[in-house]
Structure formats: C-alpha cells, structure tokens
Design a protein around this motif. Structure first.
Motif, short mmCIF file in Angstrom:
data_model
loop_
_atom_site.label_atom_id
_atom_site.label_comp_id
_atom_site.label_asym_id
_atom_site.label_seq_id
_atom_site.Cartn_x
_atom_site.Cartn_y
_atom_site.Cartn_z
N ILE A 81 71.54 41.89 64.64
CA ILE A 81 70.17 41.90 65.18
C ILE A 81 70.05 40.90 66.32
CG2 ILE A 81 67.72 41.61 64.62
CD1 ILE A 81 68.56 42.24 61.65
N PRO A 89 72.12 38.85 59.93
CA PRO A 89 71.38 38.51 61.15
C PRO A 89 72.13 38.72 62.47
CG PRO A 89 72.00 36.52 59.97
CD PRO A 89 72.38 37.67 59.10
N LEU A 122 67.40 50.14 64.22
CA LEU A 122 67.61 49.45 62.94
C LEU A 122 66.75 50.06 61.83
CD1 LEU A 122 67.57 45.75 64.18
CD2 LEU A 122 69.58 47.14 63.62
N ALA A 162 61.44 40.32 58.20
CA ALA A 162 62.36 39.58 59.07
C ALA A 162 61.56 38.96 60.21
CB ALA A 162 63.45 40.49 59.62
N LYS A 186 66.10 43.44 49.86
CA LYS A 186 66.96 43.97 50.92
C LYS A 186 67.72 42.83 51.57
CE LYS A 186 65.51 48.32 50.95
NZ LYS A 186 66.36 49.46 50.74
N TYR A 187 69.01 43.06 51.82
CA TYR A 187 69.84 42.07 52.49
C TYR A 187 69.87 42.33 53.98
CZ TYR A 187 71.64 40.19 48.14
OH TYR A 187 71.76 39.57 46.92
N ILE A 188 69.87 41.24 54.75
CA ILE A 188 69.93 41.33 56.21
C ILE A 188 71.12 40.51 56.70
CG2 ILE A 188 68.79 40.63 58.35
CD1 ILE A 188 66.17 41.45 57.17
N TYR A 234 63.27 47.65 57.49
CA TYR A 234 63.24 46.29 56.94
C TYR A 234 64.02 45.29 57.80
CZ TYR A 234 67.96 47.04 55.10
OH TYR A 234 69.31 47.28 54.97
N GLU A 235 64.91 45.78 58.69
CA GLU A 235 65.69 44.89 59.56
C GLU A 235 64.95 44.53 60.85
OE1 GLU A 235 70.31 45.95 58.97
OE2 GLU A 235 69.10 47.61 59.75
N THR A 272 65.56 47.01 69.03
CA THR A 272 65.85 47.15 67.60
C THR A 272 65.35 48.46 67.01
OG1 THR A 272 63.85 45.94 66.96
CG2 THR A 272 65.88 44.64 67.26
#
Length: 189
Positions: free
Chosen positions: A67, A64, A139, A90, A60-62, A142-143, A136
């Motif tokens: 956030i 940043p 979100l 994360a 998974k891509y985050i 996974y974030e 958060t």
C-alpha cells in the motif's frame, strides 16, 4: 504468505542458538524467511515483511508495504506509513513532496503560508484524498486508506525516522507521532 525455503544451500540453524533456530527452521527443515511474497506467472515477488503485518479490529490483516509503495507512486507523496493496528480502518501518515506541493499550491492560487498551515488546507487535503483513492482503487476495501494526515516536514536520519539507506523506521515514526495518530483515530469513529 510468508516465503519458506529448504534445501542443501539453506542453513541448518544458528550456531549454538537452538531456540532462535527453532523460531525460523521448522521440524521439516523449512526456513521461514520473514518475507512476504506472491507467485505471479512463475515469478516470486517480495511484497513485505511478516513483522510489519498488522490486524484491524475486524480481524483482517494488512501488509503495509504494498500500500505504501502504491501511494508513493504519486508525485505528491514522498513517504507513506500505513497504520491501523487494532483500529476499524487503515490510515496513513503521508510526507508530501514539498516541491510538488508548492507548485500545486501556486497553480491553485493558495496563499503563501508555512508548511504547517499548507498541509491542513482543505484544497491540499482534497488533493491527497484523490491521489490515495486513485492509487489504491485496486485494493480490497479493508486495505484502502480511510483516514490520514500530512506531516509538515520530511522524515530524517537525524530524527531517527530514516535508516542510513533512507528506509523509513516504522516503529520510530509510530512512536514519534503517537499523539497525532491517536487524535486521528479518535476523530474517525
């Protein structure tokens, strides 16, 4: 996704730099800005930089920046750096707003203590966990920040962690705090 643009007002390329031009202008003439964004109600909102994207070990891509901006909405968080490249979850490096934290400590009856001890106090860590969870909640799972630590000092220009315009230099913070980050993730398994 990445913001792309093309048209008469967009450059044709970098002067006498064909390789650099190929990296940002594709064969169809689209200029790749390096910015991430999203369209909402017909408005383009810039959400971060492509170069700051990182991938968790689950693929998974985050991004940043969104956030980090959400976390900085807390009166207790002055700066945040979201981390987790190649990790399971994360994480975050948080710089407290020390004036707000001192007021909180006084209200909670915590003993006067050096910052290094205050940021490790269980009551303080609980406060920051609650703030992160509150800010958060919207979100994807996974974030959300699962592991974090608090610094006992602000980031500074002199230490190379901030630009003159007071933006966090992510790569410098990651380099400076690499040992602490490793310890954080060693304990996260």
């Amino acid at each position: 996704g990445e913001i792309l643009t093309r048209g008469r007002l967009v450059m044709k390329g970098y002067f006498k730099l064909p390789e650099e031009t190929k990296n940002v202008v594709d064969a169809d003439g689209w200029f790749h800005t390096g910015d991430l964004g999203e369209l909402t109600d017909g408005f383009l909102r810039i959400t971060g930089r492509k170069k700051n994207l990182f991938k968790l070990s689950n693929g998974k891509y985050i991004a940043p920046e969104p956030i980090e901006n959400a976390l900085k909405a807390s009166p207790y968080i002055a700066e945040s750096v979201v981390i987790g490249e190649s990790e399971k979850v994360a994480g975050a490096i948080l710089v407290p707003s020390f004036a707000a934290l001192d007021e909180f400590a006084q209200r909670e009856g915590l003993p006067l203590q050096p910052r290094a001890e205050l940021v490790e106090h269980a009551t303080v860590k609980k406060l920051f966990r609650q703030e992160m969870d509150r800010l958060t909640a919207h979100l994807a799972d996974y974030e959300r920040v699962r592991v974090f630590f608090l610094t006992d000092r602000e980031f500074t220009i002199e230490d190379g962690e901030l630009t003159p315009s007071m933006k966090v230099k992510r790569h410098e913070v990651l380099k400076t705090l690499a040992a602490r980050i490793k310890t954080l993730y060693d304990g996260a398994d």
